[in-house]
Design a protein around this motif. Structure first.
Motif, PDB file in Angstrom:
ATOM      1  N   VAL A 110       9.154  -6.281   7.141  1.00  0.00           N
ATOM      2  CA  VAL A 110       8.366  -7.484   6.914  1.00  0.00           C
ATOM      3  C   VAL A 110       9.019  -8.307   5.810  1.00  0.00           C
ATOM      4  CG1 VAL A 110       6.102  -8.414   6.272  1.00  0.00           C
ATOM      5  CG2 VAL A 110       6.255  -6.295   7.604  1.00  0.00           C
ATOM      6  N   THR A 111       9.500  -9.499   6.152  1.00  0.00           N
ATOM      7  CA  THR A 111      10.079 -10.406   5.164  1.00  0.00           C
ATOM      8  C   THR A 111       9.171 -11.628   5.029  1.00  0.00           C
ATOM      9  OG1 THR A 111      11.391 -11.736   6.719  1.00  0.00           O
ATOM     10  CG2 THR A 111      12.354  -9.658   5.962  1.00  0.00           C
ATOM     11  N   ARG A 112       9.534 -12.549   4.163  1.00  0.00           N
ATOM     12  CA  ARG A 112       8.694 -13.731   3.949  1.00  0.00           C
ATOM     13  C   ARG A 112       8.645 -14.624   5.179  1.00  0.00           C
ATOM     14  NH1 ARG A 112      10.250 -15.835  -2.187  1.00  0.00           N
ATOM     15  NH2 ARG A 112       9.518 -13.968  -3.284  1.00  0.00           N
ATOM     16  N   ARG A 113       9.717 -14.624   5.971  1.00  0.00           N
ATOM     17  CA  ARG A 113       9.792 -15.543   7.100  1.00  0.00           C
ATOM     18  C   ARG A 113       9.666 -14.878   8.468  1.00  0.00           C
ATOM     19  NH1 ARG A 113      14.691 -19.724   5.392  1.00  0.00           N
ATOM     20  NH2 ARG A 113      13.740 -20.464   3.444  1.00  0.00           N
ATOM     21  N   ALA A 114       9.991 -13.600   8.555  1.00  0.00           N
ATOM     22  CA  ALA A 114      10.022 -12.993   9.883  1.00  0.00           C
ATOM     23  C   ALA A 114       9.824 -11.488   9.821  1.00  0.00           C
ATOM     24  CB  ALA A 114      11.356 -13.313  10.568  1.00  0.00           C
ATOM     25  N   PHE A 115       9.453 -10.939  10.976  1.00  0.00           N
ATOM     26  CA  PHE A 115       9.429  -9.491  11.183  1.00  0.00           C
ATOM     27  C   PHE A 115      10.759  -9.143  11.852  1.00  0.00           C
ATOM     28  CE2 PHE A 115       5.044 -11.082  11.639  1.00  0.00           C
ATOM     29  CZ  PHE A 115       4.462 -10.452  10.555  1.00  0.00           C
ATOM     30  N   VAL A 116      11.557  -8.339  11.170  1.00  0.00           N
ATOM     31  CA  VAL A 116      12.932  -8.083  11.601  1.00  0.00           C
ATOM     32  C   VAL A 116      13.073  -6.640  12.071  1.00  0.00           C
ATOM     33  CG1 VAL A 116      15.352  -8.126  10.906  1.00  0.00           C
ATOM     34  CG2 VAL A 116      13.737  -9.769   9.912  1.00  0.00           C
ATOM     35  N   GLY A 117      13.619  -6.455  13.274  1.00  0.00           N
ATOM     36  CA  GLY A 117      13.800  -5.117  13.811  1.00  0.00           C
ATOM     37  C   GLY A 117      14.797  -4.299  13.013  1.00  0.00           C
ATOM     38  N   LEU A 118      14.405  -3.076  12.621  1.00  0.00           N
ATOM     39  CA  LEU A 118      15.281  -2.180  11.866  1.00  0.00           C
ATOM     40  C   LEU A 118      15.897  -1.106  12.748  1.00  0.00           C
ATOM     41  CD1 LEU A 118      13.341  -1.468   8.531  1.00  0.00           C
ATOM     42  CD2 LEU A 118      15.415  -2.816   8.820  1.00  0.00           C
ATOM     43  N   GLY A 119      15.096  -0.528  13.594  1.00  0.00           N
ATOM     44  CA  GLY A 119      15.571   0.560  14.440  1.00  0.00           C
ATOM     45  C   GLY A 119      14.451   1.038  15.330  1.00  0.00           C
ATOM     46  N   GLN A 149      -1.196  -9.890  12.720  1.00  0.00           N
ATOM     47  CA  GLN A 149      -2.551  -9.357  12.604  1.00  0.00           C
ATOM     48  C   GLN A 149      -2.583  -8.140  11.680  1.00  0.00           C
ATOM     49  OE1 GLN A 149      -4.515  -8.545  16.355  1.00  0.00           O
ATOM     50  NE2 GLN A 149      -5.701  -6.864  15.463  1.00  0.00           N
ATOM     51  N   VAL A 150      -1.618  -7.244  11.856  1.00  0.00           N
ATOM     52  CA  VAL A 150      -1.570  -6.034  11.027  1.00  0.00           C
ATOM     53  C   VAL A 150      -1.360  -6.387   9.558  1.00  0.00           C
ATOM     54  CG1 VAL A 150      -0.197  -3.966  10.515  1.00  0.00           C
ATOM     55  CG2 VAL A 150      -0.818  -4.517  12.875  1.00  0.00           C
ATOM     56  N   VAL A 151      -0.462  -7.342   9.290  1.00  0.00           N
ATOM     57  CA  VAL A 151      -0.190  -7.744   7.911  1.00  0.00           C
ATOM     58  C   VAL A 151      -1.402  -8.439   7.302  1.00  0.00           C
ATOM     59  CG1 VAL A 151       1.195  -9.266   6.464  1.00  0.00           C
ATOM     60  CG2 VAL A 151       2.298  -7.876   8.224  1.00  0.00           C
ATOM     61  N   LYS A 152      -2.049  -9.281   8.090  1.00  0.00           N
ATOM     62  CA  LYS A 152      -3.209 -10.020   7.585  1.00  0.00           C
ATOM     63  C   LYS A 152      -4.324  -9.089   7.146  1.00  0.00           C
ATOM     64  CE  LYS A 152      -6.662 -13.489   8.920  1.00  0.00           C
ATOM     65  NZ  LYS A 152      -7.115 -14.416   9.998  1.00  0.00           N
ATOM     66  N   ARG A 193       1.824  -3.846  -0.798  1.00  0.00           N
ATOM     67  CA  ARG A 193       2.091  -4.865   0.222  1.00  0.00           C
ATOM     68  C   ARG A 193       2.627  -4.176   1.473  1.00  0.00           C
ATOM     69  NH1 ARG A 193       7.612  -5.787   0.750  1.00  0.00           N
ATOM     70  NH2 ARG A 193       7.179  -7.609   2.041  1.00  0.00           N
ATOM     71  N   VAL A 194       2.463  -4.853   2.625  1.00  0.00           N
ATOM     72  CA  VAL A 194       2.980  -4.308   3.868  1.00  0.00           C
ATOM     73  C   VAL A 194       4.489  -4.540   3.903  1.00  0.00           C
ATOM     74  CG1 VAL A 194       2.901  -4.375   6.385  1.00  0.00           C
ATOM     75  CG2 VAL A 194       0.807  -4.743   5.065  1.00  0.00           C
ATOM     76  N   ALA A 195       5.254  -3.459   3.804  1.00  0.00           N
ATOM     77  CA  ALA A 195       6.710  -3.565   3.774  1.00  0.00           C
ATOM     78  C   ALA A 195       7.316  -3.426   5.162  1.00  0.00           C
ATOM     79  CB  ALA A 195       7.298  -2.504   2.853  1.00  0.00           C
ATOM     80  N   ALA A 196       6.621  -2.734   6.054  1.00  0.00           N
ATOM     81  CA  ALA A 196       7.136  -2.516   7.406  1.00  0.00           C
ATOM     82  C   ALA A 196       5.972  -2.269   8.348  1.00  0.00           C
ATOM     83  CB  ALA A 196       8.105  -1.340   7.431  1.00  0.00           C
ATOM     84  N   ALA A 221       4.716   7.998   3.487  1.00  0.00           N
ATOM     85  CA  ALA A 221       6.083   7.471   3.537  1.00  0.00           C
ATOM     86  C   ALA A 221       6.222   6.250   2.642  1.00  0.00           C
ATOM     87  CB  ALA A 221       6.459   7.121   4.975  1.00  0.00           C
ATOM     88  N   GLY A 222       5.173   5.422   2.598  1.00  0.00           N
ATOM     89  CA  GLY A 222       5.206   4.267   1.707  1.00  0.00           C
ATOM     90  C   GLY A 222       5.323   4.683   0.252  1.00  0.00           C
ATOM     91  N   LEU A 223       4.591   5.721  -0.134  1.00  0.00           N
ATOM     92  CA  LEU A 223       4.679   6.222  -1.512  1.00  0.00           C
ATOM     93  C   LEU A 223       6.059   6.809  -1.790  1.00  0.00           C
ATOM     94  CD1 LEU A 223       1.199   7.970  -1.854  1.00  0.00           C
ATOM     95  CD2 LEU A 223       1.897   5.759  -2.783  1.00  0.00           C
ATOM     96  N   ALA A 224       6.616   7.505  -0.801  1.00  0.00           N
ATOM     97  CA  ALA A 224       7.958   8.073  -0.974  1.00  0.00           C
ATOM     98  C   ALA A 224       8.984   6.967  -1.154  1.00  0.00           C
ATOM     99  CB  ALA A 224       8.315   8.933   0.237  1.00  0.00           C
ATOM    100  N   MET A 225       8.838   5.878  -0.405  1.00  0.00           N
ATOM    101  CA  MET A 225       9.771   4.770  -0.520  1.00  0.00           C
ATOM    102  C   MET A 225       9.641   4.091  -1.883  1.00  0.00           C
ATOM    103  SD  MET A 225      10.524   1.811   2.307  1.00  0.00           S
ATOM    104  CE  MET A 225      10.920   3.076   3.527  1.00  0.00           C
ATOM    105  N   GLU A 226       8.400   3.993  -2.381  1.00  0.00           N
ATOM    106  CA  GLU A 226       8.203   3.445  -3.722  1.00  0.00           C
ATOM    107  C   GLU A 226       8.959   4.270  -4.754  1.00  0.00           C
ATOM    108  OE1 GLU A 226       4.141   3.008  -4.823  1.00  0.00           O
ATOM    109  OE2 GLU A 226       3.615   1.815  -3.064  1.00  0.00           O
ATOM    110  N   ARG A 227       8.881   5.601  -4.611  1.00  0.00           N
ATOM    111  CA  ARG A 227       9.556   6.477  -5.572  1.00  0.00           C
ATOM    112  C   ARG A 227      11.067   6.339  -5.482  1.00  0.00           C
ATOM    113  NH1 ARG A 227       7.811  10.781  -3.837  1.00  0.00           N
ATOM    114  NH2 ARG A 227       9.643  11.917  -3.122  1.00  0.00           N
ATOM    115  N   VAL A 228      11.587   6.215  -4.253  1.00  0.00           N
ATOM    116  CA  VAL A 228      13.029   6.034  -4.072  1.00  0.00           C
ATOM    117  C   VAL A 228      13.494   4.742  -4.743  1.00  0.00           C
ATOM    118  CG1 VAL A 228      14.817   5.539  -2.354  1.00  0.00           C
ATOM    119  CG2 VAL A 228      13.207   7.411  -1.974  1.00  0.00           C
ATOM    120  N   LEU A 229      12.744   3.661  -4.538  1.00  0.00           N
ATOM    121  CA  LEU A 229      13.117   2.376  -5.134  1.00  0.00           C
ATOM    122  C   LEU A 229      13.040   2.433  -6.659  1.00  0.00           C
ATOM    123  CD1 LEU A 229      11.300  -0.040  -2.648  1.00  0.00           C
ATOM    124  CD2 LEU A 229      13.743   0.472  -2.771  1.00  0.00           C
TER     125      LEU A 229
END
Length: 247
Positions: A110-119, A149-152, A193-196, A221-229
């Motif tokens: 999830v970016t400011r302008r678009a939802f971008v496919g990762l994999g 809708q999911v982000v909102k 925030r919704v990151a993905a 997984a979101g918490l794990a990613m926070e810790r990695v960052l």
């Protein structure tokens, strides 16, 4: 944290009721935190049980039997999520869990302008070909879509895939069949925030299984990613200050 039982079979048996009570309390705390929008690290609560249970080797004890059910899968995957090496590791674990539930799944950044496919993956074609197509998909945050809708609402969705511009762009991008049944979309939140967003469906029309355990896994997984960052930022700060790095 939960206390892992150890010792004789009698000691282990005596500790089970208390351990069950701790587990129930941990799950209740997770539910309460989720209701008010606060993160709760369930992995840390269950880490001692996952890694440190020391059952004695004794005659008469039946061999462990894994049912292979959703709870067993969740426990196993949470163990792998305890210490991820990087964000890519978290992404791969999310998709691996999704592969147990869906015939096709895609993780969108999830970016400011678009939802971008990762994999992602699909049972309809080879993985490398599907991933190459997924990474070309960009859906504007401005156009109506399941992802918007999911982000909102910062909540998952399960149901028919509506004929909206963003969803139609998604289906053209993957080049496969429109879902024959329900589709699911689950948010991955980091730093509040919704990151993905994980999208999953069964093009064959096969009914989707319950996604409760997957939703719990994405929350962790979101918490794990926070810790990695955070660890990456700390390492960068140490490098700037000339401090030794952690091995």
């Amino acid at each position: 944290p939960l206390d892992a039982p150890s010792g004789s079979p009698e000691a282990v048996a005596a500790a089970v009721p208390a351990l069950e009570a701790q587990a129930v309390a941990a799950v209740q705390a997770l539910r309460s935190a989720t209701e008010v929008g606060m993160p709760y690290d369930l992995r840390r609560e269950f880490a001692p049980v996952i890694e440190e249970v020391d059952l004695p080797v004794a005659e008469g004890l039946p061999p462990r039997r894994d049912s292979g059910g959703p709870v067993d899968v969740l426990r196993s995957m949470l163990a792998e999520l305890l210490d991820p090496a990087n964000r890519e590791t978290v992404t791969l674990l999310v998709l691996r869990f999704a592969s147990l539930l869906f015939e096709r799944a895609i993780l969108f950044l999830v970016t400011r302008r678009a939802f971008v496919g990762l994999g992602g993956f699909s049972t309809e074609e080879p993985s490398d070909r599907f991933v190459a197509r997924v990474r070309k998909i960009q859906i504007s945050v401005e156009e109506p879509s399941l992802f918007a809708q999911v982000v909102k609402y910062r909540a998952g969705y399960r149901g028919p895939l509506a004929a909206q511009p963003g969803n139609e762009r998604l289906m053209r991008g993957v080049g496969g069949s429109w879902p024959g049944g329900d589709a699911a979309a689950i948010p991955l939140l980091t730093n509040n925030r919704v990151a993905a967003v994980l999208f999953g469906d069964n093009p064959s029309g096969r009914e989707l299984p319950l996604t409760d355990t997957l939703e719990i896994f994405l929350q962790q997984a979101g918490l794990a990613m926070e810790r990695v960052l955070l660890e990456r930022k700390l390492d960068e700060a140490r490098r700037r200050n000339g401090e030794p790095q952690d091995e």
